[in-house]
Write a protein that holds these residues in place. Structure first.
Motif, PDB file in Angstrom:
ATOM      1  N   PHE A 155      48.953  97.353   8.557  1.00  0.00           N
ATOM      2  CA  PHE A 155      47.887  98.346   8.421  1.00  0.00           C
ATOM      3  C   PHE A 155      47.183  98.692   9.729  1.00  0.00           C
ATOM      4  CE2 PHE A 155      48.291  96.545   4.151  1.00  0.00           C
ATOM      5  CZ  PHE A 155      48.341  97.694   3.384  1.00  0.00           C
ATOM      6  N   GLY A 156      47.566  98.062  10.835  1.00  0.00           N
ATOM      7  CA  GLY A 156      46.813  98.289  12.053  1.00  0.00           C
ATOM      8  C   GLY A 156      45.422  97.694  11.920  1.00  0.00           C
ATOM      9  N   ASP A 157      44.492  98.173  12.731  1.00  0.00           N
ATOM     10  CA  ASP A 157      43.132  97.625  12.657  1.00  0.00           C
ATOM     11  C   ASP A 157      42.101  98.693  12.310  1.00  0.00           C
ATOM     12  OD1 ASP A 157      43.136  99.080  14.975  1.00  0.00           O
ATOM     13  OD2 ASP A 157      42.789  97.375  16.314  1.00  0.00           O
ATOM     14  N   ASP A 158      42.557  99.878  11.873  1.00  0.00           N
ATOM     15  CA  ASP A 158      41.613 100.957  11.598  1.00  0.00           C
ATOM     16  C   ASP A 158      41.273 101.109  10.116  1.00  0.00           C
ATOM     17  OD1 ASP A 158      44.317 101.727  11.259  1.00  0.00           O
ATOM     18  OD2 ASP A 158      43.752 103.845  11.262  1.00  0.00           O
ATOM     19  N   LEU A 159      42.238 100.914   9.239  1.00  0.00           N
ATOM     20  CA  LEU A 159      42.016 101.221   7.824  1.00  0.00           C
ATOM     21  C   LEU A 159      41.014 100.269   7.174  1.00  0.00           C
ATOM     22  CD1 LEU A 159      45.614 102.169   6.612  1.00  0.00           C
ATOM     23  CD2 LEU A 159      43.717 103.678   7.220  1.00  0.00           C
ATOM     24  N   GLN A 160      40.970  99.023   7.630  1.00  0.00           N
ATOM     25  CA  GLN A 160      40.014  98.096   7.031  1.00  0.00           C
ATOM     26  C   GLN A 160      38.572  98.437   7.391  1.00  0.00           C
ATOM     27  OE1 GLN A 160      40.364  94.078   8.614  1.00  0.00           O
ATOM     28  NE2 GLN A 160      41.420  94.871  10.420  1.00  0.00           N
ATOM     29  N   ARG A 161      38.392  99.343   8.356  1.00  0.00           N
ATOM     30  CA  ARG A 161      37.050  99.786   8.729  1.00  0.00           C
ATOM     31  C   ARG A 161      36.664 101.109   8.065  1.00  0.00           C
ATOM     32  NH1 ARG A 161      39.015  98.457  13.990  1.00  0.00           N
ATOM     33  NH2 ARG A 161      38.987 100.667  14.545  1.00  0.00           N
ATOM     34  N   GLN A 162      37.531 101.604   7.172  1.00  0.00           N
ATOM     35  CA  GLN A 162      37.267 102.854   6.479  1.00  0.00           C
ATOM     36  C   GLN A 162      36.728 102.534   5.084  1.00  0.00           C
ATOM     37  OE1 GLN A 162      37.772 106.051   7.420  1.00  0.00           O
ATOM     38  NE2 GLN A 162      39.105 105.959   9.215  1.00  0.00           N
ATOM     39  N   PRO A 163      35.426 102.725   4.837  1.00  0.00           N
ATOM     40  CA  PRO A 163      34.856 102.371   3.528  1.00  0.00           C
ATOM     41  C   PRO A 163      35.549 103.065   2.355  1.00  0.00           C
ATOM     42  CG  PRO A 163      33.111 102.818   5.117  1.00  0.00           C
ATOM     43  CD  PRO A 163      34.398 103.207   5.776  1.00  0.00           C
ATOM     44  N   LEU A 164      35.922 104.336   2.519  1.00  0.00           N
ATOM     45  CA  LEU A 164      36.584 105.049   1.426  1.00  0.00           C
ATOM     46  C   LEU A 164      37.940 104.436   1.104  1.00  0.00           C
ATOM     47  CD1 LEU A 164      35.779 108.794   2.278  1.00  0.00           C
ATOM     48  CD2 LEU A 164      34.815 107.401   0.443  1.00  0.00           C
ATOM     49  N   VAL A 165      38.641 103.982   2.127  1.00  0.00           N
ATOM     50  CA  VAL A 165      39.947 103.350   1.913  1.00  0.00           C
ATOM     51  C   VAL A 165      39.770 102.023   1.185  1.00  0.00           C
ATOM     52  CG1 VAL A 165      41.935 102.300   3.054  1.00  0.00           C
ATOM     53  CG2 VAL A 165      41.053 104.492   3.860  1.00  0.00           C
TER      54      VAL A 165
END
Length: 534
Positions: free
Chosen positions: A486-496
């Motif tokens: 997932f890389g390191d960006d998606l876990q910082r997306q509240p909507l995701v």
């Protein structure tokens, strides 16, 4: 879509009557061979040329079912289209396998002949293919393969070796210098990897003063031609900078995009081929009527592939993106949701009206907006995909579609998700597909085993699943932390994060079909909210 020769079709009942309950003993039927082509029933298509007279001009690396159902069939059409005044175009194929398997000895025994079973919604058609004139093993038949590589008539090398065969470093996109087989190929008498074999063959032709063949990747990878060029340049540079420079200046690597659903051959396919031919064919392949091949323009002689329906373009990227996001992304979504719904094949999933509607809306509403301009008509392509997936005669097993899904997720679903997020477009259907993958990959059946068992990260995924138990939030957070997926960006997306947690909870509590219905309703509400009032 490629034209197929017209020949009688058999209904399921007629075919069952023909096959009977069991396969007849092999000794009662002679083996398919060029000498027996004249004995084939009138309803079975066969080469319209003398297979013994066909000279070879193509080397293909890989003897798998996809090549035999796709490139070899199109090449047979091209040969037939190119026959003039009794002259036979020199485009026979030598196929070299890089791995062991039962198909190679059978292809040798049948002198390259095999049957393609085309299973359409209206019936079954059979065709014997004769464009494959020789089958080799890259190691066991090394001396013969060297002769092929040094043949002045060799013009093209095509490949279907899967992404793993490219020996790529996933981080850099370059040749994996740490791969022990790659390092050994620089010193061993005869290489065993695909990059090693190609570079050794090019070096041999350079030493002999022969022009290099055009190298065409047919593997399911974006920019496959450019990736093939890079690994060949890297492999050559390990051995000889002069060779790398020569390859860079002289060898063409056009990218191509291929599309045809080709399930693994089953015993039922073999019985079917035997019954239709009246001969034993140990290596038939089964496929759908649809076939597509998009190839970037290159210089030099080649078969008349366009007469078989192939398309030549300046840039294959828009076609690759459409296939990757729509066909491959949609396939992966259906595999994960279908497994959770208790289905075994893609056609079983599509028989559920909600799943069929989900597939079309995923492709058109969430994947289409992420595609670059150019390429096919996306709306028509999406509707065509839904019809292809619904074909009950193609048993495309969900477990096979979902193999190594952790490595496929980024390109097939997450790339589109990121583009939608960047444009503030909702993607609830994509999020549900990713949530379904999380459930399948981390352990779902009553014994706690993963539904997607063949995965290079299988142990890690199951560990996360065991630690999370029935806690949807913990499962989502644990899997999102795997940067290699997932890389390191998606876990910082509240909507995701919220969307995935909700998707997992619905799948746990309500089941796959109900979760799909809820996601479709949510997607409809969001589209309505975003549609400007007239």
């Amino acid at each position: 879509m490629l034209a197929l020769p017209v020949c009688p079709t058999l209904s399921a009942a007629e075919l069952q009557d023909t096959i009977g309950p069991r396969r007849a003993p092999l000794l009662l039927r002679p083996r398919l061979s060029p000498a027996l082509l004249g004995r084939l029933p009138a309803g079975v298509a066969r080469p319209r040329f003398d297979v013994h007279a066909l000279r070879t001009g193509i080397l293909h690396l890989g003897c798998g079912v996809f090549h035999r159902a796709h490139q070899a069939v199109l090449t047979q059409r091209a040969i037939e289209a190119g026959m003039t005044a009794g002259r036979l175009p020199p485009w026979g194929i030598v196929a070299a396998s890089l791995r062991t398997g039962s198909a190679l000895p059978a292809l040798k025994q049948q002198q390259g002949l095999y049957t393609v079973l085309v299973r359409g919604p209206q019936g079954l058609r059979a065709e014997v293919v004769g464009s494959l004139r020789e089958a080799l093993h890259a190691q066991w038949d090394a001396a013969r393969l060297q002769q092929v590589l040094l043949d002045p008539q060799l013009r093209l090398v095509t490949l279907t070796v899967t992404e793993a065969g490219y020996c790529l470093d996933p981080g850099s996109g370059r040749l994996d210098w740490q791969d022990a087989a790659v390092r050994a190929d620089c010193h061993r008498p005869w290489p065993c990897t695909m990059p090693g074999l190609l570079v050794r063959g090019l070096a041999m032709r350079r030493m002999a003063g022969l022009a290099p063949p055009v190298l065409i990747s047919c593997d399911n990878m974006p920019a496959n031609g450019r990736q093939l060029r890079q690994i060949c340049m890297d492999m050559a540079a390990l051995q000889d900078d002069g060779l790398a420079d020569w390859i860079g200046r002289n060898v063409q690597f056009p990218s191509s995009m291929v599309d045809r659903i080709v399930p693994a051959t089953t015993e039922a396919d073999r019985r079917c081929a035997d019954a239709l031919l009246g001969l034993t064919d140990a290596v038939p392949v089964s496929t759908e009527p649809f076939s597509q091949w998009v190839i970037e323009h290159f210089e030099g002689p080649r078969p008349l592939w366009e007469a078989a329906g192939a398309v030549f373009v300046d840039d294959v990227a828009p076609w690759e993106a459409a296939k990757l996001r729509l066909l491959n992304g949609g396939h992966l979504a259906l595999a994960c949701l279908g497994l959770l719904a208790g289905c075994a094949t893609v056609a079983e999933v599509m028989a559920e009206p909600l799943m069929r509607r989900y597939a079309l809306r995923l492709l058109i509403d969430e994947q289409q907006p992420t595609l670059p301009p150019g390429g096919p008509n996306i709306s028509a392509y999406a509707h065509e995909l839904v019809e292809r997936w619904s074909n009950p005669r193609i048993a495309h097993h969900l477990e096979r579609v979902g193999r190594n899904a952790s490595g496929k997720l980024a390109a097939r679903l997450l790339a589109g998700l990121r583009l939608n997020l960047a444009s503030s477009r909702p993607a609830p259907l994509t999020l549900l597909a990713v949530a379904a993958w999380m459930r399948c990959a981390s352990g779902h059946d009553p014994q706690g085993s993963a539904l997607l068992r063949s995965d290079s990260l299988g142990d890690t995924l199951c560990r996360v699943g065991r630690e999370a138990g029935d806690d949807a939030a913990r499962l989502v957070d644990g899997l999102l932390s795997l940067r290699e997926i997932f890389g390191d960006d998606l876990q910082r997306q509240p909507l995701v994060v919220a969307g995935l947690r909700e998707g997992v909870r619905r799948l746990q509590c309500d089941g796959a079909v109900a979760a799909v219905g809820a996601a479709l309703a949510h997607a409809h509400r969001r589209r309505t909210e975003l549609t400007p009032c007239p």
